[in-house]
Design a protein around this motif. Structure first.
Motif: not given
Length: 614
Positions: A408-427
């Protein structure tokens, strides 16, 4: 006088002879001295030649060193020597470096004053510069990490300093690789721990939801029975009654809260102001229960506690189907573009799981572009070679794969967020806008099918998810179809069902439901009691429904002993969660089927009818 003259003559001859002798002696000494000088000169000449040859050999050695940078500087910090490794590490040729000051070529701006001071203290006071790691710069202005040590020597021309720098880039790269591997292991262990925790929670919640959903369906049936008349036979009117329960029937409900319609439209609920008793409220309870079931199923997908129904799937066809669904829900400012390979290999996967992956990733992409943007979906065939899997104990992925990319061409994420995105209940979504289970379930599904998912994202640069699924070796393999629904009808033969479940409320629900359909019911709370009851009443028990996750001897051992003692015993196994290999073991030793909690009345009666017909 003549005598005196003669005497003088004799004396004079003696003096002459003596002088001649002295001269001869001196000549001998001078000759020896000259020989000695010549010998010393030859020694000195040979020594100088040897020194020059030694110096040339030394210079050639340090010049040809390929991995260790050696530079020489005079007292004014001007380069007097620059070997090939220095050219390689710092980017300057010897011609470019020689004659220039040290601080003007490889010393960062912040270090220049310190270098000048340390060099001055060494030259003037003999204070040696300590060895250690330094971050210098190359010709391109890039940082160069080196371990630097220094040697100083006195020459007839003054003091010279030699710097010996070892390039730490290979070491740093190895350390970074180890760090990433360590993080992957920690992340994998964390995800596995969370998976274990969620599977335990799922078991308890599924039992709770089984009771809530089961009794809700039971009350809907009873209410429907009243609306058809108290004297009506429920079995004869079940087609209409089960129409009330269509929203709960079957195992292929799509979990997609993002695509929900309004409550009445989705469930075809009766109006609250008509003459239908409490049906409207009961359907509301059923809807809330279904949402709870959806959340638990997402947790179980993450923790790999579901049994996938693998089917040979054409990925491109599923993508085209999902795009039609997504376009009905996302803003029109979001454009979807595809680049789908024409000769894509097939993948063995449950179509509903693939749909869930695509829906979650595409809807997340749309949410990241509130003001509009583009979603790019790409597929192709790929061949992987020992790519690390998502779990330490699973072999690397190799061989033909199907590659899916969603960007996508959205706002993207920083490195710290990318490391957590697959964790349950993280949004990253606002409160009330997301459960934090979407990507966790995607992760679980991909892992469940031995695939790989990767996320690449930068702030204000968009996000890309890359997925690899192992391709089916034989693409002509027949599809594995889901079992067809068996027509529901009442039990006219008064069959007896033995339910083995440690949850009293579940036994009550099943008891009420089966009696409603003219089945006889026996309920026990443990495997030990089941063996005793079956031994006494085996002649009248037609089917056993056995929960395999119970205290005591447990379901698997109970199943083994039942079938060992009574080989013709019909058994359906059931559980709120279970490891895939446990289910397979139970089926292998003789269990007829697996009934996953929370099951609906439709699921229960279908499973019973199918088992009794075998």
């Amino acid at each position: 006088m003549s005598g005196q003259k003669e005497f003088n003559k004799i004396e004079h001859e003696k003096d002459y002879d003596s002088l001649k002798q002295q001269i001869k002696t001196l000549e001998g000494k001078l000759h020896k001295y000259i020989e000695m000088e010549k010998h010393f000169y030859d020694i000195q000449k040979n020594a100088a030649t040897a020194l020059r040859e030694s110096d040339n050999r030394f210079k050639k050695i340090i010049e040809d060193v390929s991995e260790i940078s050696i530079q020489g500087y005079n007292e004014d910090r001007e380069v007097i020597f620059w070997n090939q490794a220095s050219e390689k590490i710092y980017g300057y040729t010897a011609k470019e470096a020689v004659g220039r000051k040290l601080e003007d070529i490889i010393i960062p701006e912040a270090m220049k004053d310190t270098v000048k001071y340390l060099h001055h203290r060494w030259v003037d006071h003999g204070e040696k510069i300590p060895s250690g790691e330094l971050t210098l710069v190359n010709k391109a202005g890039e940082n160069v990490h080196v371990f630097s040590s220094h040697v100083m020597q006195k020459t007839p021309f003054g003091k010279e300093m030699f710097c010996i720098d070892i390039d730490l880039k290979p070491v740093k790269e190895a350390e970074e690789e180890k760090r990433q591997l360590r993080e992957q292991i920690i992340q994998s262990q964390k995800m596995e721990a969370v998976g274990t925790l969620t599977s335990g929670i799922a078991h308890d919640f599924n039992n709770i939801l089984q009771v809530i959903g089961g009794f809700t369906d039971y009350l809907i049936l009873k209410q429907s029975e009243k609306s058809h008349g108290a004297d009506s036979n429920i079995s004869e009117k079940q087609g209409d009654i089960f129409g009330k329960l269509d929203h709960t029937s079957g195992k292929n409900r799509t979990i997609s809260g993002n695509l929900e319609k309004n409550d009445n439209e989705k469930y075809d609920l009766p109006s609250s102001d008509n003459d239908s008793g409490n049906l409207f409220e009961l359907h509301k309870i059923r809807k809330a229960t279904d949402r709870g079931i959806a959340l638990i199923r997402q947790l179980m997908l993450f923790s790999r506690k579901t049994i996938p129904a693998k089917t040979s799937v054409k990925i491109n066809h599923e993508i085209e189907h999902v795009i039609k669904l997504i376009k009905m829900t996302i803003p029109r400012m979001v454009n979807i573009e595809t680049n789908l390979s024409d000769k894509l290999l097939d993948v063995a996967i449950d179509p509903t799981h693939l749909e869930q992956i695509l829906l979650n990733l595409c809807i997340n992409a749309a949410d990241a572009m509130p003001e509009g943007g583009n979603i790019f979906i790409e597929t192709s065939n790929a061949t992987l070679n020992n790519v690390p899997s998502m779990e330490p104990d699973v072999p690397p992925l190799s061989g033909p794969c199907v590659f899916i990319s969603i960007s996508d061409t959205g706002h993207g994420m920083d490195k710290e967020t990318v490391q957590k995105i697959f964790e349950p209940f993280f949004t990253t979504k606002p409160i009330g806008k997301g459960t934090g289970l979407g990507l966790a379930s995607v992760y679980g599904i991909v892992k469940n099918y031995k695939g790989i998912i990767q996320c690449f994202s930068e702030v204000n640069r968009g996000t890309t998810f890359k997925i690899f699924f192992p391709a089916i070796a034989n693409t002509r393999e027949k599809q594995i179809h889901q079992s067809e629904e068996i027509p529901l009808h009442g039990n006219k033969d008064n069959r007896t069902i033995l339910l083995v479940d440690d949850e009293e409320s579940i036994r009550d629900f099943v008891s009420n439901t089966l009696k409603l359909f003219n089945y006889r019911f026996i309920g026990v709370s443990s495997g030990e009691d089941a063996l005793k009851v079956y031994e006494k009443k085996q002649h009248m028990i037609d089917l056993v429904i056995l929960d395999i996750s119970m205290p005591g001897m447990g379901g698997y051992r109970c199943l083994k002993e039942l079938l060992m003692e009574w080989p013709k015993c019909r058994v359906i196994i059931s559980s709120g969660y279970s490891e895939e290999n446990v289910i397979e073991k139970c089926i292998k030793i003789g269990a007829l089927s697996y009934l996953s909690k929370p099951y609906t009345i439709t699921d229960l009666l279908n499973a019973i009818r199918k088992a009794l017909e075998k």
